[in-house]
Design a protein around this motif. Structure first.
Motif, mmCIF file in Angstrom:
data_model
loop_
_atom_site.group_PDB
_atom_site.id
_atom_site.type_symbol
_atom_site.label_atom_id
_atom_site.label_comp_id
_atom_site.label_asym_id
_atom_site.label_seq_id
_atom_site.Cartn_x
_atom_site.Cartn_y
_atom_site.Cartn_z
ATOM 1 N N PHE A 147 -51.447 86.451 -22.392
ATOM 2 C CA PHE A 147 -52.185 85.689 -22.192
ATOM 3 C C PHE A 147 -52.172 85.321 -21.309
ATOM 4 O O PHE A 147 -50.942 85.124 -19.991
ATOM 5 C CB PHE A 147 -51.705 83.902 -23.513
ATOM 6 C CG PHE A 147 -52.486 84.615 -24.839
ATOM 7 C CD1 PHE A 147 -53.577 84.447 -25.313
ATOM 8 C CD2 PHE A 147 -51.833 85.112 -25.686
ATOM 9 C CE1 PHE A 147 -53.898 84.556 -26.290
ATOM 10 C CE2 PHE A 147 -52.057 85.841 -26.707
ATOM 11 C CZ PHE A 147 -52.946 84.960 -27.204
ATOM 12 N N GLN A 148 -52.956 84.320 -20.457
ATOM 13 C CA GLN A 148 -53.200 84.618 -18.705
ATOM 14 C C GLN A 148 -51.858 83.557 -19.014
ATOM 15 O O GLN A 148 -52.299 83.016 -17.501
ATOM 16 C CB GLN A 148 -54.617 84.089 -18.159
ATOM 17 C CG GLN A 148 -54.464 83.494 -17.009
ATOM 18 C CD GLN A 148 -56.230 83.527 -16.763
ATOM 19 O OE1 GLN A 148 -57.297 83.819 -17.644
ATOM 20 N NE2 GLN A 148 -56.907 83.435 -15.580
ATOM 21 N N ILE A 149 -51.866 81.916 -19.657
ATOM 22 C CA ILE A 149 -51.087 81.183 -19.636
ATOM 23 C C ILE A 149 -49.537 81.593 -20.635
ATOM 24 O O ILE A 149 -50.321 81.523 -21.802
ATOM 25 C CB ILE A 149 -51.468 79.616 -20.089
ATOM 26 C CG1 ILE A 149 -53.150 79.570 -19.262
ATOM 27 C CG2 ILE A 149 -50.489 79.094 -19.600
ATOM 28 C CD1 ILE A 149 -53.928 78.604 -19.528
ATOM 29 N N GLY B 151 -65.479 86.953 -16.966
ATOM 30 C CA GLY B 151 -65.488 86.941 -18.446
ATOM 31 C C GLY B 151 -64.801 87.571 -18.523
ATOM 32 O O GLY B 151 -64.511 88.016 -19.715
ATOM 33 N N LYS B 152 -63.819 87.842 -18.106
ATOM 34 C CA LYS B 152 -62.375 89.110 -18.194
ATOM 35 C C LYS B 152 -61.634 87.972 -19.510
ATOM 36 O O LYS B 152 -61.676 89.444 -20.190
ATOM 37 C CB LYS B 152 -62.238 88.737 -16.458
ATOM 38 C CG LYS B 152 -62.542 88.940 -16.535
ATOM 39 C CD LYS B 152 -61.183 89.863 -14.660
ATOM 40 C CE LYS B 152 -60.589 88.918 -14.145
ATOM 41 N NZ LYS B 152 -61.489 87.747 -13.229
ATOM 42 N N THR B 153 -61.568 87.300 -19.808
ATOM 43 C CA THR B 153 -60.328 86.359 -20.380
ATOM 44 C C THR B 153 -61.227 86.625 -21.831
ATOM 45 O O THR B 153 -61.081 86.907 -22.712
ATOM 46 C CB THR B 153 -59.469 85.402 -19.992
ATOM 47 O OG1 THR B 153 -59.089 85.501 -19.044
ATOM 48 C CG2 THR B 153 -58.739 85.004 -21.094
ATOM 49 N N THR B 154 -62.276 86.621 -21.841
ATOM 50 C CA THR B 154 -63.066 86.064 -22.359
ATOM 51 C C THR B 154 -63.124 87.575 -23.570
ATOM 52 O O THR B 154 -63.568 87.603 -24.910
ATOM 53 C CB THR B 154 -64.666 85.228 -21.905
ATOM 54 O OG1 THR B 154 -64.162 84.362 -21.755
ATOM 55 C CG2 THR B 154 -65.756 85.243 -23.407
ATOM 56 N N LEU B 155 -63.831 88.615 -22.428
ATOM 57 C CA LEU B 155 -64.351 89.451 -23.511
ATOM 58 C C LEU B 155 -62.657 90.568 -24.194
ATOM 59 O O LEU B 155 -62.625 90.601 -24.873
ATOM 60 C CB LEU B 155 -63.932 90.504 -22.294
ATOM 61 C CG LEU B 155 -64.297 92.423 -22.324
ATOM 62 C CD1 LEU B 155 -65.075 92.385 -23.797
ATOM 63 C CD2 LEU B 155 -64.808 93.158 -21.319
#
Ligand SMILES: Nc1ncnc2c1ncn2[C@@H]1O[C@H](COP(=O)(O)OP(=O)(O)OP(=O)(O)O)[C@@H](O)[C@H]1O
Ligand SMILES: [Mg+2]
Length: 243
Positions: A82-84, A39-43
């Motif tokens: 962003f992760q991507i 849930g890290k990116t969602t946070l």
């Protein structure tokens, strides 16, 4: 500086962020770690208001972020990667940087005029990252690692006080990793506050003042790297069974 109070975010039955609370102090580096899907990116998406939270509050200084539109959050001095990696490959490194001002790349696509001020800021950021020689190179010809470094650059374009980085070191080689670590420490020494999501434990344990551990949407631990490394709950979350 950033305070999250009982934040919850669900997607059709999946509670991605489950009643999370933690705070980070100004001028520190904190790492948000946890297994894939924790849930890290969602946070991060909740903090930068890409998603509204279902309940709870998110405070930055004395502002309620959860009640604010995303474009206002960037203007408060919060920058994120962003992760991507997101780049415009047909444009130069300078142009890619210059298009990332506080409003974000999307808001400038229909107003492609790059100001002199933006170009100067891009030069300053490239110098900081030690990549001034790449100024006129097409973004599309950069290596994956160079693009990751540019990701940090795009965040720095808006001069944020709080920097949120989603896996800044994913998939990069050791030399570039050392480069990124040095840059993050320099930013901290300049007074910036950094919250980073990262799977590379050498990076996390080496530079973080605080480590926050998330598993299945829940914050299961927060503390100094030395405390987190011997925390039984954390080991259990990573190993998937009782340690
Ligand atoms: N837009 C969405 N719609 C539905 N489910 C989502 C959405 N975004 C995230 N999820 C779900 O929420 C959970 C948490 O995902 P998230 O991407 O936040 O994890 P993460 O900790 O960043 O993982 P990783 O380390 O793999 O990047 C996952 O079960 C994911 O499938
Ligand atoms: Mg993620």
């Amino acid at each position: 500086m950033l305070k999250i109070n009982n934040a919850t975010k669900s997607f059709a039955g999946i509670v991605a962020v489950d009643n999370c609370s933690f705070a980070i102090k100004q001028g520190t580096i904190s790492a948000l770690i946890g297994p894939n899907g924790a849930g890290k990116t969602t946070l991060f998406n909740c903090i930068s208001r890409i998603y509204p939270i279902d309940s709870g509050q998110i405070f930055y200084k004395n502002h309620r972020l959860d009640l604010m539109p995303a474009h206002k959050i960037a203007r408060l001095g919060i920058g994120r990667s962003f992760q991507i990696t997101r780049t415009l490959d047909q444009l130069s490194v300078t142009e890619n940087l210059a298009l990332h001002t506080a409003g974000g790349i999307g808001s400038h696509l229909f107003h492609p005029g790059i100001t002199t001020e933006n170009r100067l800021k891009a030069c300053e950021v490239m110098e900081f990252l030690g990549i001034s020689t790449l100024a006129d190179v097409d973004m599309g010809t950069l290596s994956f690692g160079q693009k990751k470094l540019l990701d940090l650059g795009t965040v720095l374009m808006a001069d944020p006080d709080l920097i949120l980085l989603d896996e800044p070191a994913a998939g990069i080689n050791l030399r570039l990793l050392e480069d990124i670590i040095n840059k993050l420490v320099t930013l901290k020494n300049q007074g910036k506050t950094i919250l980073l999501i990262e799977h590379n434990m050498d990076l996390v344990m080496g530079i973080s003042d605080e480590v926050i551990v998330m598993s299945a949407g829940i914050i299961i631990a927060q503390g100094k790297p030395s405390e987190i490394q011997k925390n039984a709950k954390v080991l259990e979350a990573y190993l998937g069974s009782k340690a």
